[in-house]
Design a protein around this motif. Structure first.
Motif, PDB file in Angstrom:
ATOM      1  N   GLY A  36      69.290 -31.052 -10.680  1.00 23.39           N
ATOM      2  CA  GLY A  36      70.237 -31.716 -11.580  1.00 23.39           C
ATOM      3  C   GLY A  36      71.460 -32.242 -10.857  1.00 23.39           C
ATOM      4  O   GLY A  36      71.929 -33.357 -11.117  1.00 23.39           O
ATOM      5  N   GLY A  37      71.992 -31.452  -9.944  1.00 22.55           N
ATOM      6  CA  GLY A  37      73.188 -31.863  -9.209  1.00 22.55           C
ATOM      7  C   GLY A  37      72.959 -33.081  -8.333  1.00 22.55           C
ATOM      8  O   GLY A  37      73.744 -34.038  -8.360  1.00 22.55           O
ATOM      9  N   PHE A  38      71.884 -33.070  -7.558  1.00 20.64           N
ATOM     10  CA  PHE A  38      71.619 -34.228  -6.710  1.00 20.64           C
ATOM     11  C   PHE A  38      71.170 -35.433  -7.522  1.00 20.64           C
ATOM     12  O   PHE A  38      71.436 -36.570  -7.143  1.00 20.64           O
ATOM     13  N   GLY A  39      70.498 -35.189  -8.654  1.00 18.02           N
ATOM     14  CA  GLY A  39      70.152 -36.299  -9.537  1.00 18.02           C
ATOM     15  C   GLY A  39      71.387 -36.976 -10.104  1.00 18.02           C
ATOM     16  O   GLY A  39      71.480 -38.207 -10.144  1.00 18.02           O
ATOM     17  N   MET A  40      72.359 -36.163 -10.528  1.00 15.49           N
ATOM     18  CA  MET A  40      73.608 -36.735 -11.035  1.00 15.49           C
ATOM     19  C   MET A  40      74.345 -37.487  -9.931  1.00 15.49           C
ATOM     20  O   MET A  40      74.898 -38.568 -10.164  1.00 15.49           O
ATOM     21  N   ALA A  41      74.356 -36.912  -8.731  1.00 11.36           N
ATOM     22  CA  ALA A  41      75.027 -37.587  -7.615  1.00 11.36           C
ATOM     23  C   ALA A  41      74.366 -38.935  -7.326  1.00 11.36           C
ATOM     24  O   ALA A  41      75.058 -39.928  -7.074  1.00 11.36           O
ATOM     25  N   ALA A  42      73.046 -38.983  -7.393  1.00  7.39           N
ATOM     26  CA  ALA A  42      72.336 -40.250  -7.154  1.00  7.39           C
ATOM     27  C   ALA A  42      72.671 -41.271  -8.239  1.00  7.39           C
ATOM     28  O   ALA A  42      72.877 -42.455  -7.946  1.00  7.39           O
ATOM     29  N   ARG A  43      72.746 -40.828  -9.480  1.00  6.79           N
ATOM     30  CA  ARG A  43      73.076 -41.742 -10.591  1.00  6.79           C
ATOM     31  C   ARG A  43      74.508 -42.251 -10.476  1.00  6.79           C
ATOM     32  O   ARG A  43      74.818 -43.334 -10.957  1.00  6.79           O
TER      33      ARG A  43
END
Length: 122
Positions: A57-64
């Motif tokens: 979730g954290g890296f997904g949010m960072a990518a978004r």
């Protein structure tokens, strides 16, 4: 493509699982009574799955947010907290007499990670 909101939900669900898993492990070992294997296993699985969901979730949010190239320092701070929370389950298992201090530590680390994410101080 997965949306920012889905990643955020995964991240928060991971935090809940991590806290429940750590609490279950710490409380079961501190109880002093024989630990049922299913309870112990549920705690460790919750802890591990929570860590995984937090990371995804954290890296997904960072990518978004477009933070793929050159992560800001606050993300590294949160990764450090994530590593500590990953290892603290071993302390909860081996030092069950520290249950109160461990719960304070769990709460402080999760609160610090939330503060870093909200304020982004660096």
């Amino acid at each position: 493509m997965i949306s920012y909101e889905v990643y955020k939900i995964l991240h928060i669900a991971g935090i809940a699982l991590l806290c429940l898993g750590l609490g279950a492990v710490a409380a079961s070992f501190a109880s002093g009574s024989p630990i049922k294997p299913a309870v112990k296993m549920a705690g460790f699985i919750g802890h591990g799955l929570g860590l995984l969901l937090i990371l995804i979730g954290g890296f997904g949010m960072a990518a978004r947010l477009g933070l793929v190239h050159g992560l800001p320092e606050w993300i590294y701070a949160k990764l450090g907290i994530w590593l500590v929370l990953g290892g603290v389950v071993a302390v909860a298992k081996r030092k069950s007499q520290w249950i109160v201090g461990l719960f304070v530590l769990f709460t402080a680390l999760v609160s610090c990670a939330a503060w870093i994410a909200i304020t982004k101080p660096f």
